[in-house]
Design an enzyme around this catalytic site. Structure first.
Site, mmCIF file in Angstrom:
data_model
loop_
_atom_site.group_PDB
_atom_site.id
_atom_site.type_symbol
_atom_site.label_atom_id
_atom_site.label_comp_id
_atom_site.label_asym_id
_atom_site.label_seq_id
_atom_site.Cartn_x
_atom_site.Cartn_y
_atom_site.Cartn_z
ATOM 1 N N ASN A 36 -6.270 -8.791 -7.936
ATOM 2 C CA ASN A 36 -6.413 -9.583 -6.714
ATOM 3 C C ASN A 36 -7.749 -10.322 -6.638
ATOM 4 O OD1 ASN A 36 -6.901 -6.655 -6.564
ATOM 5 N ND2 ASN A 36 -7.780 -7.083 -4.558
ATOM 6 N N CYS A 81 -9.314 -7.274 1.472
ATOM 7 C CA CYS A 81 -9.313 -5.840 1.737
ATOM 8 C C CYS A 81 -10.707 -5.247 1.640
ATOM 9 C CB CYS A 81 -8.390 -5.132 0.762
ATOM 10 S SG CYS A 81 -6.779 -5.880 0.768
ATOM 11 N N THR A 88 0.835 -1.209 0.000
ATOM 12 C CA THR A 88 0.000 0.000 0.000
ATOM 13 C C THR A 88 0.869 1.257 0.000
ATOM 14 O OG1 THR A 88 -1.760 -1.156 1.187
ATOM 15 C CG2 THR A 88 -1.775 1.250 1.319
ATOM 16 N N ALA A 140 6.006 -8.332 0.497
ATOM 17 C CA ALA A 140 6.589 -9.644 0.834
ATOM 18 C C ALA A 140 5.553 -10.669 1.271
ATOM 19 C CB ALA A 140 7.633 -9.456 1.946
HETATM 20 N N1 PLP Z 1 -2.116 -4.065 -4.331
HETATM 21 C C1 PLP Z 1 -2.746 -5.236 -4.546
HETATM 22 C C2 PLP Z 1 -3.078 -5.645 -5.938
HETATM 23 C C3 PLP Z 1 -3.069 -6.060 -3.465
HETATM 24 O O1 PLP Z 1 -3.711 -7.220 -3.679
HETATM 25 C C4 PLP Z 1 -2.726 -5.641 -2.156
HETATM 26 C C5 PLP Z 1 -3.103 -6.463 -0.986
HETATM 27 O O2 PLP Z 1 -4.003 -7.271 -1.052
HETATM 28 C C6 PLP Z 1 -2.063 -4.424 -2.001
HETATM 29 C C7 PLP Z 1 -1.771 -3.655 -3.106
HETATM 30 C C8 PLP Z 1 -1.664 -3.927 -0.639
HETATM 31 O O3 PLP Z 1 -0.516 -4.603 -0.183
HETATM 32 P P1 PLP Z 1 -0.193 -4.600 1.385
HETATM 33 O O4 PLP Z 1 -1.109 -5.613 2.007
HETATM 34 O O5 PLP Z 1 1.248 -5.009 1.488
HETATM 35 O O6 PLP Z 1 -0.413 -3.223 1.871
#
Ligand code: PLP
Length: 400
Positions: A151, A327, A73, A200
Site C-alpha cells: 500500500n 492507516c 482487516t 471492496a
Molecule cells: N491490507 C492492505 C494492504 C491495505 O492497504 C488495507 C487498507 O488500506 C487493508 C488491508 C485493510 O482493509 P480495510 O480498509 O478494508 O480494513
C-alpha cells in the site's frame, strides 16, 4: 478548473455510480434478512449469492470459497487467527516486514499466545526474496502470509513463486490482496494461494465490506461467534447492500481491469517522466516495473521533512495525495516502517509522497497536477541538496 483532483485511491476510492445503483434497492425496499425463509429473506439471499459469484469470478474462485467479512482487516484477521486456531497449536506464522497493520498487528496478537512469528526481509525495491522464504520453511510453519501489493510503495510481490515454494512444503499460503484486487489480474489457481483477502472500497465499491477466499478443503476456525452465517466462519446478519455493492464492483473491475490498468500506467509513466525532468531531486520508491498501475510514490532529496507541508500545499491547491498510508497517518512525522524495512535511512523514510490514481481520473487532471506540483515544491523552505549520495540513492535515478 475548480474541481478537486483525487489522487489517493490506495486510501479509498469513490463509489462507482453503477455500484451505487445496484445497492439502491437493498438500502430501501429490499431489506430482508438472508436467513429468513419468507419472500423478503429469499430476495436478500439471492442477492448475496449473486454477489458471491461475482466476487469469486474476479479471482477465479468458486462461489462457495468466498466468505464475506466486514473489511479487508477482518479478512486478514480471519485468515491468520483462523488458520492458527484450526491447527490446534500456537504454531509459526511467516510474513514479510512490510505488511499492512492488519497483518502485523494480528501477528503481534498471535505472538502473545505463543505463536512464533518470522518477518521476512525485503530488498530496496520492497521485494521478498524466495531464498529467505525457503530458509524460514525449514522449521515447522503453520501459515505463510505475504501481501500481493504494498500500500505504501506499490511493489507487487512474486506471489505465484512464493506460494509455489510454500505449497511444496505442504504449508498454507495467504495473500493480503486488498491493494491488488480489481487493479491487476488475480487467479487463485494460477497463484496457488489457499487464502486471499479483498476489500471492496479499494476498487470503487462500498466501505465496510471485505471477503476472504478460502480454498475448498482448507480448515479455518471462526473468530466471530454467533448464528453461523457464512458457512459458520463469520457469524452476523449479512451486510446485504454492502455485499451487493461488492459484487457489482467486482463485476465492473473484471470487465474493465485491462483497459483501466493500461490507462493508469500511462498516467503514472507521464508523471514519473515529467518529475524527473522538472524536479531532479525527486526519487521514486518501490519496484520500477513490478508495481501497481496507478501508484507512484517518491521523496525529495533534502526536503524529506517538508513532505507534510507539501501535502497541505497540494490540498490547498485542490489535490488530494497522501504522505505514507492513510492507516498510518496518525504517526505522520515518524519514519515509514515500510521504507526502513527496505533499507532507507530514517531521514529518507520520513519523506514519502504517494499518488494513487483510479477510474475517474483524467489526462487533464494529470496535466493540471504536473503544473501544480513544481509550484508547491518551490514553496518548501528547506533547499534541495543536489548530488547527495547514500546507499539508498540506488533508486535516486530518473523517475521514468
Ligand atoms: N491490507 C492492505 C494492504 C491495505 O492497504 C488495507 C487498507 O488500506 C487493508 C488491508 C485493510 O482493509 P480495510 O480498509 O478494508 O480494513
Amino acid at each position: 478548473m475548480n474541481s478537486r483532483i483525487y489522487f489517493d485511491h490506495s486510501a479509498t476510492t469513490p463509489l462507482d455510480p453503477r455500484v451505487l445503483a445496484a445497492m439502491g434497492p437493498f438500502l430501501g425496499g429490499a431489506f430482508g434478512n438472508p436467513s429468513s425463509l419468507h419472500r423478503e429473506g429469499r430476495v436478500a439471499r439471492e442477492a448475496v449469492e449473486t454477489a458471491r459469484a461475482q466476487v469469486a469470478a474476479l479471482i477465479g474462485a468458486e462461489p462457495g470459497e468466498i466468505i464475506f467479512t466486514a473489511s479487508g482487516t477482518e479478512a486478514d484477521n480471519l485468515a491468520l487467527i483462523g488458520a492458527v486456531r484450526a491447527s490446534g497449536k500456537p504454531g509459526h506464522v511467516v510474513t514479510s516486514s512490510i505488511e499492512h497493520a492488519a497483518i502485523l498487528e494480528t501477528c503481534r496478537f498471535l505472538a502473545e499466545s505463543g505463536t512464533k512469528i518470522t518477518h521476512l526481509p525485503v530488498d530496496v525495491d520492497g521485494l521478498v526474496g524466495p531464498e529467505s522464504l525457503l530458509r524460514a520453511l525449514q522449521s515447522n510453519v503453520t501459515l505463510v502470509s505475504i501481501m500481493a501489493a504494498n500500500n505504501v510503495v506499490g511493489t507487487l510481490q512474486p506471489i505465484e513463486e512464493l506460494a509455489h515454494i510454500t505449497k511444496l512444503h505442504g504449508v498454507l499460503f495467504h495473500t493480503d490482496a486488498v491493494q491488488a484486487a480489481g487493479k491487476i489480474p488475480l487467479d487463485v489457481n494460477r497463484l496457488h494461494v489457499d487464502l486471499l483477502s479483498l476489500s471492496a472500497h479499494k476498487f470503487h465499491g462500498p466501505k465496510g465490506i471485505g471477503a476472504l477466499y478460502v480454498r475448498k478443503g482448507v480448515r479455518l476456525a471462526p473468530i466471530v461467534f454467533g448464528g453461523g452465517q457464512e458457512f459458520g466462519l463469520r457469524s452476523a446478519t449479512e451486510n446485504v447492500a454492502g455485499i451487493v455493492g461488492f459484487g457489482a464492483a467486482a463485476d465492473i473491475a473484471r470487465e474493465e481491469l485491462a483497459d483501466e490498468a493500461a490507462r493508469l500506467a500511462r498516467f503514472r509513466e507521464r508523471i514519473a517522466a515529467e518529475l524527473s525532468r522538472t524536479l531532479p531531486h525527486a526519487y521514486p520508491f518501490g519496484h520500477p516495473v513490478h508495481r501497481l498501475p496507478g501508484h507512484l510514490s517518491f521523496g525529495f532529496r533534502g526536503q524529506e521533512r517538508e513532505v507534510g507541508k507539501l501535502l497541505v500545499a497540494l490540498d490547498a491547491a485542490g489535490v488530494a495525495v497522501s504522505a505514507g498510508s492513510a492507516c498510518s497517518a496518525h504517526h505522520s512525522g515518524e519514519p515509514s516502517g515500510v521504507l526502513l524495512s527496505m533499507g532507507y535511512d530514517a531521514e529518507r523514510a520520513r519523506g514519502l509522497l504517494r499518488l494513487s490514481m483510479g477510474r475517474f481520473n483524467t489526462q487533464q487532471e494529470v496535466d493540471r497536477f504536473l503544473e501544480i506540483l513544481p509550484c508547491a515544491v518551490a514553496t518548501l523552505t528547506r533547499p534541495a541538496i543536489p548530488g547527495e549520495q547514500s546507499v539508498t540513492d540506488r533508486r535516486a535515478v530518473a523517475l521514468a
